[in-house]
Design a protein around this motif. Structure first.
Motif, PDB file in Angstrom:
ATOM      1  N   SER A 249      49.964 112.483  79.840  1.00 12.30           N
ATOM      2  CA  SER A 249      49.964 112.314  81.294  1.00 12.30           C
ATOM      3  C   SER A 249      48.553 112.608  81.801  1.00 12.30           C
ATOM      4  O   SER A 249      47.686 113.008  81.028  1.00 12.30           O
ATOM      5  N   VAL A 250      48.347 112.420  83.085  1.00 15.20           N
ATOM      6  CA  VAL A 250      47.042 112.761  83.661  1.00 15.20           C
ATOM      7  C   VAL A 250      46.931 114.291  83.735  1.00 15.20           C
ATOM      8  O   VAL A 250      47.918 114.996  83.560  1.00 15.20           O
ATOM      9  N   GLY A 251      45.725 114.784  84.015  1.00 16.25           N
ATOM     10  CA  GLY A 251      45.580 116.237  84.219  1.00 16.25           C
ATOM     11  C   GLY A 251      44.469 116.879  83.422  1.00 16.25           C
ATOM     12  O   GLY A 251      43.996 117.951  83.771  1.00 16.25           O
ATOM     13  N   GLY A 252      44.065 116.247  82.302  1.00 17.12           N
ATOM     14  CA  GLY A 252      42.958 116.804  81.509  1.00 17.12           C
ATOM     15  C   GLY A 252      43.249 118.228  81.071  1.00 17.12           C
ATOM     16  O   GLY A 252      44.335 118.523  80.549  1.00 17.12           O
ATOM     17  N   THR A 253      42.301 119.114  81.309  1.00 12.08           N
ATOM     18  CA  THR A 253      42.441 120.531  80.978  1.00 12.08           C
ATOM     19  C   THR A 253      43.787 121.106  81.399  1.00 12.08           C
ATOM     20  O   THR A 253      44.405 121.880  80.678  1.00 12.08           O
ATOM     21  N   TRP A 254      44.245 120.684  82.573  1.00  8.66           N
ATOM     22  CA  TRP A 254      45.464 121.278  83.127  1.00  8.66           C
ATOM     23  C   TRP A 254      46.721 120.654  82.538  1.00  8.66           C
ATOM     24  O   TRP A 254      47.835 121.099  82.797  1.00  8.66           O
ATOM     25  N   TYR A 255      46.539 119.602  81.759  1.00  7.77           N
ATOM     26  CA  TYR A 255      47.649 119.043  81.002  1.00  7.77           C
ATOM     27  C   TYR A 255      47.837 119.862  79.716  1.00  7.77           C
ATOM     28  O   TYR A 255      48.964 120.132  79.301  1.00  7.77           O
ATOM     29  N   TRP A 256      46.717 120.270  79.125  1.00  7.25           N
ATOM     30  CA  TRP A 256      46.775 120.954  77.821  1.00  7.25           C
ATOM     31  C   TRP A 256      46.948 122.456  77.967  1.00  7.25           C
ATOM     32  O   TRP A 256      47.596 123.106  77.161  1.00  7.25           O
TER      33      TRP A 256
ATOM     34  N   PRO B 186      45.480 128.964  92.166  1.00  9.83           N
ATOM     35  CA  PRO B 186      46.564 128.069  91.763  1.00  9.83           C
ATOM     36  C   PRO B 186      46.936 128.216  90.288  1.00  9.83           C
ATOM     37  O   PRO B 186      46.066 128.334  89.424  1.00  9.83           O
ATOM     38  N   TYR B 187      48.226 128.221  90.030  1.00  5.28           N
ATOM     39  CA  TYR B 187      48.697 128.247  88.642  1.00  5.28           C
ATOM     40  C   TYR B 187      48.657 126.837  88.059  1.00  5.28           C
ATOM     41  O   TYR B 187      48.675 125.853  88.792  1.00  5.28           O
ATOM     42  N   GLN B 188      48.609 126.796  86.720  1.00  2.00           N
ATOM     43  CA  GLN B 188      48.488 125.507  86.007  1.00  2.00           C
ATOM     44  C   GLN B 188      49.511 124.483  86.479  1.00  2.00           C
ATOM     45  O   GLN B 188      49.191 123.319  86.713  1.00  2.00           O
ATOM     46  N   GLU B 189      50.744 124.928  86.623  1.00  2.00           N
ATOM     47  CA  GLU B 189      51.819 123.996  86.965  1.00  2.00           C
ATOM     48  C   GLU B 189      51.518 123.275  88.282  1.00  2.00           C
ATOM     49  O   GLU B 189      51.713 122.067  88.406  1.00  2.00           O
ATOM     50  N   GLU B 190      51.013 124.045  89.236  1.00  2.00           N
ATOM     51  CA  GLU B 190      50.751 123.453  90.548  1.00  2.00           C
ATOM     52  C   GLU B 190      49.495 122.563  90.510  1.00  2.00           C
ATOM     53  O   GLU B 190      49.448 121.529  91.187  1.00  2.00           O
TER      54      GLU B 190
ATOM     55  N   ASN C   3      48.720 114.985  89.630  1.00  2.00           N
ATOM     56  CA  ASN C   3      49.663 113.860  89.668  1.00  2.00           C
ATOM     57  C   ASN C   3      49.732 113.265  91.074  1.00  2.00           C
ATOM     58  O   ASN C   3      49.829 112.048  91.241  1.00  2.00           O
ATOM     59  N   TYR C   4      49.664 114.156  92.053  1.00  3.49           N
ATOM     60  CA  TYR C   4      49.606 113.688  93.457  1.00  3.49           C
ATOM     61  C   TYR C   4      48.345 112.841  93.664  1.00  3.49           C
ATOM     62  O   TYR C   4      48.389 111.771  94.299  1.00  3.49           O
TER      63      TYR C   4
END
Ligand code: NA7
Length: 547
Positions: free
Chosen positions: A41-48, A82-86, A92-93
């Motif tokens: 999915s998108v997100g880069g660092t925050w995906y992993w 902000p936490y990773q999930e957010e 994604n937004y």
């Protein structure tokens, strides 16, 4: 294969902040572009980086894109940090709002990128066996994305679960009733240790170098704060653009720590500690430049550790001896308090190194620890490694890995371009700022690259490449900024010596964002001085050096 290869204006690697913004701008300007993303999915660092407790240490209202008022205003963060999930939800937004998803091919790695000088195109091969060619090759792979897992004798024998914080599984992980080891005590470890301790039956932390951990004091923004920022969006942009870190930080007292009495110093540090966040770093202007000032701040934190951690031996083990801020400061929540829990132990692997992993545990020079799971919170081969992994071959068959001598001799111009690699750009690449709000750096880099690509289109320029002189000047600049600073005294990912066996070298830009940005503006305002711009018409060759 020849005529089956799709020709695009640009290929981008990575769908984090950088890749999505580059794709958005290129499309807006009418260029054809495609992103390849290794993740699902998108997100880069925050995906992993989805380890328990993963959090950003820059306030959310600034850790956002600010190029679009609408994009900014239609999102509201739930907490200060902000936490990773957010953050992943936010990215994604962004993908949906900018409508870039259809330009991103997920689960696909770029396996090589080769510059074809005759055709002036980049031939890019991907893990799905396809090939595409593009005029521009843009890496947006992040600088903290190549996980570093140390090689420990017997690793292959360990039968339990192993994790790396930077490559956390997407399935739920439960440590309930398990004996867990965490190796490392940097930012990731500091965030995950208190959370894992909540669940694990036993937690043993293997520490090589103790860190300074300041209280994050995360929480909600005061009522009206976010609304006011959104209301005054121009003011927010100005604040961010004028800040040396790319976001406003608590202002520094324009005084040396040496000018205050011990009581005054204590009061000032204490106030900052209670305020939380980065405040302690800004109490005096000379914390990073004067050894004595630095020692005062360092000792203040050590004393807090001694007051917080009830076992005096553990407290002393947690007390850092390196200068504060020599490595990136860490914000944590209940980190030191966690070591007061009966089921949490600390092992100094500086005193008693890890000797081997066995089938069911970790053997140090003086003990054996039976564990069910090992979490490697051992950081990253930072800055250059993620790009070198792409197997990039430039002019005359020279690979970037060869040019950079496997990372020993990294050299760029502005962290964004490289002699020998025409029409290639790296967003937040090696030798870019690190004392900074990274989304802001990404905006600066991406917008500048976009302007340059547009300039080339307008002026019929086919090949754009920095010059030896410009690259040498940037290297001189970043070396002189780094020389003698506290950041070159301590092994860290800032200087690459966090990787076993690697020496300290200048891998990051240790200057401020304002100076960095000015360099870009100067180049653009002077007809891309320091770049060779070659057009189809012979008269279009401009050779100028950066002054
Ligand atoms: P860091 O900050 O590089 O921390 C890595 C930790 O792992 C640190 O405590 C290291 O000890 C330890 N480490 C690294 N290699 C080894 C080996 N071989 N043996 C034992 N311990 C080891 O990475 P993080 O993921 O925590 O954070 C990276 C950045 O991400 C952070 O600065 C934020 O900007 C976001 P050392 O200190 O090297 O002795």
């Amino acid at each position: 294969m020849g005529n089956q290869i799709k020709q695009l204006d640009a290929v981008i690697v990575g769908a984090g902040f950088s890749g999505m913004y580059m794709l958005h701008m290129l499309r807006e300007k009418g260029f054809t572009a495609k992103v390849f993303e290794a993740g699902g999915s998108v997100g880069g660092t925050w995906y992993w980086n989805r380890y328990p407790g993963a959090c950003c240490d820059v306030p959310s209202v600034y850790y956002s894109f600010t190029f679009s008022e609408k994009l900014y205003k239609n999102w509201t963060w739930s907490s200060k940090l902000p936490y990773q999930e957010e953050i992943l939800q936010y990215l994604n937004y962004v993908a949906d709002s900018l409508k870039v998803r259809d330009g991103i091919q997920l689960n696909t790695k770029v396996t090589s990128a080769v510059y074809n000088e005759q055709e002036n195109v980049w031939n890019i091969k991907t893990s799905d066996g396809n090939e595409v060619c593009a005029k521009y090759f843009i890496t947006a792979v992040g600088s903290l994305s190549a996980a570093n897992t140390p090689s420990i004798p017997g690793m292959e024998n360990f039968k339990g679960e192993t994790y790396h914080t930077g490559h956390w599984p997407h399935e739920p992980v439960s440590f309930k009733g398990k004996k867990v080891a965490v190796i490392g005590t940097g930012s990731s470890a500091v965030q995950t240790i208190p959370v894992v301790a909540e669940e694990a039956e036993k937690l043993t932390v293997f520490q090589r170098t103790p860190s300074y951990v300041l209280p994050a004091r995360n929480g909600k923004y005061p009522p009206g704060f976010v609304e006011d920022l959104k209301e005054n969006f121009d003011g927010l942009q100005r604040q961010m653009n004028e800040s040396p870190a790319g976001f406003p930080v608590e202002s520094r007292v324009l005084r040396s720590a040496l000018e205050d009495t011990p009581e005054e110093r204590y009061e000032n540090y204490k106030k900052a500690w209670e305020m939380g966040g980065w405040a302690l770093g800004g109490v005096y202007y000379d914390t990073t430049t004067n050894d004595q000032s630095n020692e005062y701040a360092s000792e203040f934190v050590r004393n807090v550790i001694r007051e917080t951690v009830t076992n005096p031996k553990t407290a002393e083990m947690l007390c850092p001896t390196i200068p504060i801020w020599g490595k990136r400061l860490i914000l944590g929540t209940n980190y030191y308090e966690t070591f007061n829990r009966d089921h949490v132990d600390l092992v100094s692997i500086k005193e008693t190194p890890i000797v081997e992993l066995t089938e069911n545990g970790i053997r140090t020079s003086d003990n054996f620890y039976q564990v069910d799971a090992i979490i490697f919170a051992t950081g990253y081969d930072a800055m250059a490694a993620p790009i070198m992994k792409l197997d990039v071959i430039g002019r005359n068959g020279l690979s970037l890995r060869e040019k950079w001598q496997d990372g020993l001799n990294v050299s760029t111009c502005l962290g964004i371009t490289n002699v020998g690699f025409p029409n290639m750009f790296s967003v937040w690449g090696p030798q870019s700022p690190v004392f900074a709000n990274i989304p802001k750096i990404i905006e600066i880099n991406s917008e500048w690259v976009m302007d340059l690509i547009e300039y080339c289109r307008t002026n019929d320029i086919d090949v754009v490449e920095t010059t030896d002189t410009a690259e040498a000047k940037w290297m001189n600049h970043i070396n002189s900024v780094a020389e003698g600073t506290i950041f070159m005294k301590v092994d860290s990912w800032y200087n690459g010596a966090n990787i076993d066996g690697m020496p300290k070298r200048v891998l990051t830009y240790l200057g401020d964002v304002l100076t960095y940005r000015k360099q870009f503006d100067d180049i653009a305002e002077n007809g891309y001085r320091g770049f060779t711009l070659t057009g189809s018409k012979p008269t279009m060759t401009i050779r100028e050096e950066m002054s």
